[in-house]
Design a protein around this motif. Structure first.
Motif, PDB file in Angstrom:
ATOM      1  N   HIS B  16       0.831  -1.215   0.000  1.00 10.10           N
ATOM      2  CA  HIS B  16       0.000   0.000   0.000  1.00 10.10           C
ATOM      3  C   HIS B  16       0.866   1.265   0.000  1.00 10.10           C
ATOM      4  N   THR B  17       2.019   1.210   0.662  1.00 11.58           N
ATOM      5  CA  THR B  17       2.909   2.375   0.709  1.00 11.58           C
ATOM      6  C   THR B  17       3.493   2.683  -0.671  1.00 11.58           C
ATOM      7  N   TYR B  18       3.886   1.629  -1.398  1.00 12.31           N
ATOM      8  CA  TYR B  18       4.612   1.845  -2.668  1.00 12.31           C
ATOM      9  C   TYR B  18       3.740   1.622  -3.902  1.00 12.31           C
ATOM     10  N   LYS B  19       2.456   1.336  -3.692  1.00 12.92           N
ATOM     11  CA  LYS B  19       1.539   1.014  -4.803  1.00 12.92           C
ATOM     12  C   LYS B  19       1.656   2.042  -5.946  1.00 12.92           C
ATOM     13  N   HIS B  23       3.707   1.080 -10.977  1.00 11.91           N
ATOM     14  CA  HIS B  23       3.164   1.055 -12.360  1.00 11.91           C
ATOM     15  C   HIS B  23       2.233  -0.145 -12.574  1.00 11.91           C
ATOM     16  N   LEU B  24       1.265  -0.286 -11.676  1.00 10.91           N
ATOM     17  CA  LEU B  24       0.340  -1.419 -11.762  1.00 10.91           C
ATOM     18  C   LEU B  24      -0.623  -1.230 -12.940  1.00 10.91           C
ATOM     19  N   THR B  25      -0.825  -2.284 -13.709  1.00  9.67           N
ATOM     20  CA  THR B  25      -1.812  -2.258 -14.799  1.00  9.67           C
ATOM     21  C   THR B  25      -3.206  -2.099 -14.207  1.00  9.67           C
ATOM     22  N   SER B  78       6.599  -9.378  -8.000  1.00  8.45           N
ATOM     23  CA  SER B  78       5.241  -9.961  -8.045  1.00  8.45           C
ATOM     24  C   SER B  78       4.288  -9.008  -8.750  1.00  8.45           C
ATOM     25  N   ALA B  79       4.465  -7.713  -8.516  1.00  9.00           N
ATOM     26  CA  ALA B  79       3.603  -6.701  -9.161  1.00  9.00           C
ATOM     27  C   ALA B  79       3.794  -6.740 -10.677  1.00  9.00           C
ATOM     28  N   ALA B  80       5.037  -6.929 -11.106  1.00 10.87           N
ATOM     29  CA  ALA B  80       5.313  -6.975 -12.555  1.00 10.87           C
ATOM     30  C   ALA B  80       4.655  -8.215 -13.181  1.00 10.87           C
TER      31      ALA B  80
END
Lengths: 96, 96
Positions: B16-19, B23-25, B78-80
């Motif tokens: 949540h801090t770095y969301k 660059h989340l789709t 994991s986000a990528a």
């Protein structure tokens, strides 16, 4: 957060199945939780974000003989540690 | 079963801090859960059976610069993965 570690269910059910043959000094809820926490810190997490995948992940561990044996071994080791040094109030009260 | 993996709280709060800078789709709840599940399967579990120990276990990870960096690196990876292949209904509806 809607994630769940399926290994928690596998460890909890395995502990309840074999509890009788682990020679536990104390089988109160705190001691069972202590055993689960110790064991889960030794086992690979298997998180899912969608509960419909839970059965597939579970069967992967329970049907796999080596996996199931590893889990039982880790639980037995954790049970021996907790039995050797119970931290619960139940045991303390009995041994004052 | 009264056990909790403190790493879940550390991963959720770090995400949540770095969301904003990942660059989340898609940042819907399902995608955030997918990212957390992937990350938690890569990070060492830190289960406790007594919530009063949670702050001590958390600070061990958050105050330890290397630990915090490892966690952020795993979350970014994991986000990528999730951003490259979103499985949520929100994204599917937008791209029919």
């Amino acid at each position: 957060m809607g994630v769940h570690n399926v290994m928690e269910d596998v460890v909890r059910d395995t502990l309840h199945t074999y509890k009788g043959s682990l020679h536990l000094t104390c089988d109160c809820e705190q001691c069972l939780n202590d055993i689960c926490a110790l064991a889960l810190n030794e086992l690979p997490p298997r998180y899912i974000s969608n509960s419909k995948f839970s059965p597939y992940v579970r069967v992967e561990h329970e049907a796999n003989h080596q996996g199931a044996t590893t889990i039982l071994t880790v639980i037995a080791k954790s049970a021996a540690i907790v039995s050797g040094n119970p931290r619960c109030d139940t045991y303390a009260a009995k041994h004052q």
